[in-house]
Write an enzyme that holds these catalytic residues in place. Structure first.
Site, PDB file in Angstrom:
ATOM      1  N   LYS A  13       0.909  -1.165   0.037  1.00  0.00           N
ATOM      2  CA  LYS A  13      -0.016  -0.251  -0.113  1.00  0.00           C
ATOM      3  C   LYS A  13       0.864   1.323  -0.128  1.00  0.00           C
ATOM      4  O   LYS A  13       0.681   2.131  -0.731  1.00  0.00           O
ATOM      5  CB  LYS A  13      -0.923   0.178   1.087  1.00  0.00           C
ATOM      6  CG  LYS A  13      -2.154  -1.238   1.131  1.00  0.00           C
ATOM      7  CD  LYS A  13      -2.864  -0.783   2.433  1.00  0.00           C
ATOM      8  CE  LYS A  13      -2.228  -0.572   3.726  1.00  0.00           C
ATOM      9  NZ  LYS A  13      -1.934  -2.087   4.304  1.00  0.00           N
ATOM     10  N   ARG A  88      -9.128   1.417   9.659  1.00  0.00           N
ATOM     11  CA  ARG A  88      -8.796   0.031   9.761  1.00  0.00           C
ATOM     12  C   ARG A  88      -9.654  -0.689  10.538  1.00  0.00           C
ATOM     13  O   ARG A  88      -9.370  -1.981  10.797  1.00  0.00           O
ATOM     14  CB  ARG A  88      -7.392   0.092  10.295  1.00  0.00           C
ATOM     15  CG  ARG A  88      -6.036  -0.592   9.926  1.00  0.00           C
ATOM     16  CD  ARG A  88      -5.103  -0.426  10.864  1.00  0.00           C
ATOM     17  NE  ARG A  88      -3.802  -1.182  10.330  1.00  0.00           N
ATOM     18  CZ  ARG A  88      -2.887  -0.708   9.708  1.00  0.00           C
ATOM     19  NH1 ARG A  88      -3.052   0.488   9.101  1.00  0.00           N
ATOM     20  NH2 ARG A  88      -1.763  -1.376   9.418  1.00  0.00           N
ATOM     21  N   ARG A 123      11.361  -6.156   4.487  1.00  0.00           N
ATOM     22  CA  ARG A 123      11.028  -4.709   4.427  1.00  0.00           C
ATOM     23  C   ARG A 123      12.170  -4.033   5.314  1.00  0.00           C
ATOM     24  O   ARG A 123      12.336  -4.341   6.450  1.00  0.00           O
ATOM     25  CB  ARG A 123       9.651  -4.332   4.964  1.00  0.00           C
ATOM     26  CG  ARG A 123       8.892  -3.083   4.811  1.00  0.00           C
ATOM     27  CD  ARG A 123       7.731  -3.308   4.877  1.00  0.00           C
ATOM     28  NE  ARG A 123       7.093  -3.361   6.255  1.00  0.00           N
ATOM     29  CZ  ARG A 123       5.966  -2.809   6.180  1.00  0.00           C
ATOM     30  NH1 ARG A 123       4.929  -2.796   5.245  1.00  0.00           N
ATOM     31  NH2 ARG A 123       5.261  -3.258   7.426  1.00  0.00           N
ATOM     32  N   ARG A 156      11.779  -2.543  10.844  1.00  0.00           N
ATOM     33  CA  ARG A 156      10.828  -1.883  11.791  1.00  0.00           C
ATOM     34  C   ARG A 156      10.624  -2.939  13.012  1.00  0.00           C
ATOM     35  O   ARG A 156      10.533  -4.090  12.551  1.00  0.00           O
ATOM     36  CB  ARG A 156       9.334  -1.589  11.185  1.00  0.00           C
ATOM     37  CG  ARG A 156       9.266  -0.300  10.663  1.00  0.00           C
ATOM     38  CD  ARG A 156       7.926  -0.098   9.507  1.00  0.00           C
ATOM     39  NE  ARG A 156       7.071  -0.689  10.147  1.00  0.00           N
ATOM     40  CZ  ARG A 156       5.583  -0.799   9.410  1.00  0.00           C
ATOM     41  NH1 ARG A 156       5.673  -0.196   8.315  1.00  0.00           N
ATOM     42  NH2 ARG A 156       4.597  -1.203   9.933  1.00  0.00           N
ATOM     43  N   ARG A 167      -0.520  -9.131  13.399  1.00  0.00           N
ATOM     44  CA  ARG A 167      -1.201  -8.120  12.522  1.00  0.00           C
ATOM     45  C   ARG A 167      -1.925  -8.951  11.605  1.00  0.00           C
ATOM     46  O   ARG A 167      -2.914  -8.240  11.033  1.00  0.00           O
ATOM     47  CB  ARG A 167       0.198  -7.464  11.958  1.00  0.00           C
ATOM     48  CG  ARG A 167       0.641  -6.386  12.889  1.00  0.00           C
ATOM     49  CD  ARG A 167       2.213  -6.090  12.481  1.00  0.00           C
ATOM     50  NE  ARG A 167       2.185  -5.367  11.357  1.00  0.00           N
ATOM     51  CZ  ARG A 167       3.317  -5.087  10.698  1.00  0.00           C
ATOM     52  NH1 ARG A 167       4.276  -5.419  10.904  1.00  0.00           N
ATOM     53  NH2 ARG A 167       3.245  -4.173   9.332  1.00  0.00           N
TER      54      ARG A 167
HETATM   55  P1  ADP Z   1       1.062  -2.005   8.002  1.00  0.00           P
HETATM   56  O1  ADP Z   1       0.142  -1.637   7.000  1.00  0.00           O
HETATM   57  O2  ADP Z   1       2.399  -2.693   7.060  1.00  0.00           O
HETATM   58  O3  ADP Z   1       0.761  -2.885   8.934  1.00  0.00           O
HETATM   59  P2  ADP Z   1       1.347   0.573   9.000  1.00  0.00           P
HETATM   60  O4  ADP Z   1       2.414   1.501   8.773  1.00  0.00           O
HETATM   61  O5  ADP Z   1       0.125   0.881   7.961  1.00  0.00           O
HETATM   62  O6  ADP Z   1       1.778  -0.889   8.550  1.00  0.00           O
HETATM   63  O7  ADP Z   1       0.834   0.560  10.643  1.00  0.00           O
HETATM   64  C1  ADP Z   1       1.737   0.122  11.483  1.00  0.00           C
HETATM   65  C2  ADP Z   1       0.964  -0.194  12.857  1.00  0.00           C
HETATM   66  O8  ADP Z   1       0.450   1.256  13.305  1.00  0.00           O
HETATM   67  C3  ADP Z   1      -0.221  -1.168  12.784  1.00  0.00           C
HETATM   68  O9  ADP Z   1       0.067  -2.361  13.029  1.00  0.00           O
HETATM   69  C4  ADP Z   1      -1.043  -0.449  13.960  1.00  0.00           C
HETATM   70  O10 ADP Z   1      -0.721  -0.701  15.369  1.00  0.00           O
HETATM   71  C5  ADP Z   1      -0.885   1.187  13.866  1.00  0.00           C
HETATM   72  N1  ADP Z   1      -2.011   1.800  12.977  1.00  0.00           N
HETATM   73  C6  ADP Z   1      -1.679   2.418  11.701  1.00  0.00           C
HETATM   74  N2  ADP Z   1      -2.848   2.706  11.382  1.00  0.00           N
HETATM   75  C7  ADP Z   1      -3.713   2.493  12.251  1.00  0.00           C
HETATM   76  C8  ADP Z   1      -5.151   2.803  12.157  1.00  0.00           C
HETATM   77  N3  ADP Z   1      -5.795   3.336  11.333  1.00  0.00           N
HETATM   78  N4  ADP Z   1      -5.809   2.320  13.535  1.00  0.00           N
HETATM   79  C9  ADP Z   1      -5.075   1.896  14.469  1.00  0.00           C
HETATM   80  N5  ADP Z   1      -3.721   1.463  14.547  1.00  0.00           N
HETATM   81  C10 ADP Z   1      -3.186   1.847  13.284  1.00  0.00           C
END
Ligand code: ADP
Ligand code: ZN
Length: 211
Positions: A13, A88, A123, A156, A167
């Site tokens: 994404k 999310r 990654r 990360r 996740r």
């Molecule tokens: P990925 O899509 O690869 O899991 P992101 O960078 O989008 O990685 O998100 C990393 C972490 O940040 C998630 O696992 C969550 O803990 C937190 N996070 C990100 N966006 C949200 C959201 N919209 N709601 C709740 N937690 C979020």
């Protein structure tokens, strides 16, 4: 165009958001990037978010909804935006709707669970500016340094195996239902996260009617 990118962690994404941002001339709003920036800067938000993120859990809805609403109120979002990593949960999608934010399309970027694990393990991101890379799919033009700022590339903390499993589970339980929420509104288009970046990019463009 007001666009949402939906898909599991590691679907690509962030990479597609970056490509679409340039192509469409609109900003990407990534909650993951915003939260990691807060962690790097050691803000109150960052300290709070870190625990959830490192455990592979979601940061509470009200917190994330708050930062996204604030970001969307800025002038540079008036001509359109790409939401990456938000909403999310169904509650987040409902909050967006209640705030009167119009969504035109939801791009669902789909990959299998096995692919996710493989992708996340390769990654990397820049420690200093957060630019994302992948050792196989998107290496830095600057070797083991960031091609944007020259900073070191790191893995990360939430890309370790145990957190990745959490996740993926959280994705299936809490995030996947959003697809149906937007399908009922006729807004969902689908593309597949292919092995080759160029193939994914082409499929995304086609799904969005950009060709
Ligand atoms: P990925 O899509 O690869 O899991 P992101 O960078 O989008 O990685 O998100 C990393 C972490 O940040 C998630 O696992 C969550 O803990 C937190 N996070 C990100 N966006 C949200 C959201 N919209 N709601 C709740 N937690 C979020
Ligand atoms: Zn950098």
């Amino acid at each position: 165009m007001n666009l949402i990118l939906l898909g599991p962690p590691g679907a690509g994404k962030g990479t597609q958001a970056e490509i679409l941002s340039k192509r469409l001339g609109i900003e990407t709003i990534s909650t993951g990037v915003m939260l990691r920036t807060a962690i790097r800067e050691g803000t109150e938000l960052g300290t709070m978010a870190q625990e959830y993120i490192n455990a592979g859990k979601l940061v509470p809805d009200d917190v994330v909804v708050g930062i996204v609403k604030e970001r969307l109120s800025k002038d540079d979002c008036k001509k359109g935006f790409i939401l990456d990593g938000f909403p999310r949960t169904t509650a987040q999608a409902e909050a967006l709707e209640q705030a009167g934010v119009r969504i035109d399309k939801v791009l669902s970027l789909e990959v299998s669970d096995e692919t996710i694990i493989e992708r996340l393990s390769g990654r990397r991101e820049c420690k200093d500016c957060g630019t994302p890379y992948h050792v196989v799919y998107k290496p830095s033009a600057n070797g083991d340094k960031c091609q944007v700022c020259g900073g070191p590339l790191i893995q990360r903390a939430d890309d370790n195996e145990e957190t990745v499993k959490n996740r993926i589970q959280v994705y299936h339980e809490q995030t996947e239902p959003i697809k149906e929420f937007y399908q009922k509104q006729g807004k969902v288009v689908v593309a597949h996260g292919r092995e080759e970046l160029a193939d994914t990019t082409r499929e995304v463009a086609k799904a969005l009617g950009l060709e």
